[in-house]
Design an enzyme around this catalytic site. Structure first.
Site, short mmCIF file in Angstrom:
data_model
loop_
_atom_site.label_atom_id
_atom_site.label_comp_id
_atom_site.label_asym_id
_atom_site.label_seq_id
_atom_site.Cartn_x
_atom_site.Cartn_y
_atom_site.Cartn_z
N GLY A 91 0.82 -1.20 0.00
CA GLY A 91 0.00 0.00 0.00
C GLY A 91 0.86 1.25 0.00
O GLY A 91 2.09 1.18 -0.08
N CYS A 92 0.21 2.39 0.12
CA CYS A 92 0.94 3.67 0.11
C CYS A 92 1.89 3.81 1.29
O CYS A 92 2.92 4.47 1.19
CB CYS A 92 -0.05 4.83 0.11
SG CYS A 92 -0.98 4.97 -1.42
#
Length: 373
Positions: free
Chosen positions: A346-347
């Site tokens: 994810g980010c």
């Protein structure tokens, strides 16, 4: 006492009074020694640094001779100088330096914990200690209740869990919150640029790189023009105030390191260090460090045995906060419990994906196994 000594004492007293009237600061002015092993920018750079220090109202002396570090140590131990600035000093294991930069986003000071030296031979244990070292340096520099963030690097989540446990045990840590929408203690690149936390925790190799970027990004890299240097060596029981600068440090940074040292002395850095270590140890710091070092692979049996993947499902929920090295083992731990899961990125870093229906149960399993907090 001889007339000569009496006259010298009177002269020094008048000088101190004059300094106090000029600066508004009373008492003996801290003396900072500078032991330069050879600046890449030549002798003129050193002389310019001494001039800037004088203009700032600092009392700095140049340490000269053959064995500069030995002479510096003797002057520190005898009390001839109160602190020192030097380059490439061999700190013992357990001691590392807390740098101070000015972030480009908002011109805000930020402490990089740490930048040189080795807090611990174990990476995660070292980063946990770095947080304590950063708190000590910031408080001794006049920041009463500094905020702490952890750079989003390898080991960040384990460091987060350890620091949260230390805080739960009673050690006061004022955690920062990322400026990004998902928040959290783990800081993103945006937080580095803006100086979201007062203290940014990382390993010393990453910290050293960050110092070089922050101090020389306006000059092309060969001249460090911004900030206050790589900071003081901090460690439990370490009582010499030795500040580090680089051979590439320009005069403003060298003078900044002298200013940083002066602030630490005026705020009684030794007392603050002793108090913080006492509070951290009371909250179980040493036990937490020992747990980190003794912990092997979480649920090693899962990693070793063949685990059959459950029937595939649509995965729309995610659980972040897992170390990248533990990601596949975390997925297998869920498979073993009959929950289909996938790994992803994810980010904010590694994530484990599962169905909405299984998210709560999956979180319980991963938390029990020590993968998330």
């Amino acid at each position: 006492m001889s007339d000569k000594k009496i006259k010298a004492m009177i002269a020094n007293t008048f000088l101190e009074v004059a300094d106090a009237l000029e600066t508004g600061q009373y008492g003996k002015k801290p003396v900072i020694g500078f032991a330069s092993e050879g600046s890449e920018h030549g002798q003129d750079n050193i002389e310019e640094a001494m001039k800037i220090a004088e203009m700032k109202g600092l009392k700095a002396v140049l340490i000269e001779g053959e064995d500069l570090h030995k002479k510096m140590e003797e002057m520190l131990d005898s009390g001839e100088i109160d602190g020192a600035v030097t380059m490439h000093y061999p700190f013992p294991i357990g001691v590392s330096t807390v740098g101070k930069v000015v972030t480009p986003g908002k011109g805000k000071p930020m402490y990089i914990a740490t930048t040189t030296g080795t807090s611990d031979t174990d990476r995660i244990s070292g980063m946990v200690k770095n947080a304590i070292y950063g708190i000590i340096a910031a408080k001794a520099d006049g920041v009463e209740n500094p905020t702490v963030g952890i750079a989003n690097i390898d080991g960040a989540r384990q460091t987060e869990k350890a620091l949260l446990k230390l805080a739960e045990n009673g050690y006061d840590i004022n955690f920062a919150e990322s400026v990004r929408a998902d928040g959290g203690i783990v800081m993103r690149g945006n937080d580095l640029l803006g100086g979201t936390p007062d203290i940014m925790v990382m390993d010393s190799l990453t910290g050293n790189l960050m110092m070089k970027v922050f101090s020389s990004y306006t000059t092309g890299g060969n001249y460090e023009s911004l900030g206050f240097g790589y900071g003081p060596g901090v460690g439990e029981g370490y009582d010499r105030l030795i500040m580090i600068v680089s051979r590439a440090s320009g005069a403003p940074v060298i003078a900044g390191a002298m200013e940083y040292a002066t602030n630490l002395i005026r705020h009684d850095w030794k007392k603050i260090a002793d108090e913080e270590f006492e509070k951290a140890n009371k909250a179980g710091l040493k036990d937490i460090i020992n747990e980190l070092k003794s912990a092997g692979k979480k649920d090693a049996g899962v990693a070793a045995e063949e685990v059959k993947m459950p029937p595939k499902e649509v995965v729309t929920s995610q659980i972040p906060g897992i170390e990248v090295m533990d990601l596949e083992d975390a997925v297998k731990a869920l498979w073993k419990a009959g929950i289909y899961a996938e790994s992803g990125m994810g980010c904010t870093g590694p994530i484990v994906l599962m169905s909405d229906a299984n998210k709560d149960k999956a979180h319980e399993i991963l938390k029990a196994a020590g993968y998330v907090s």
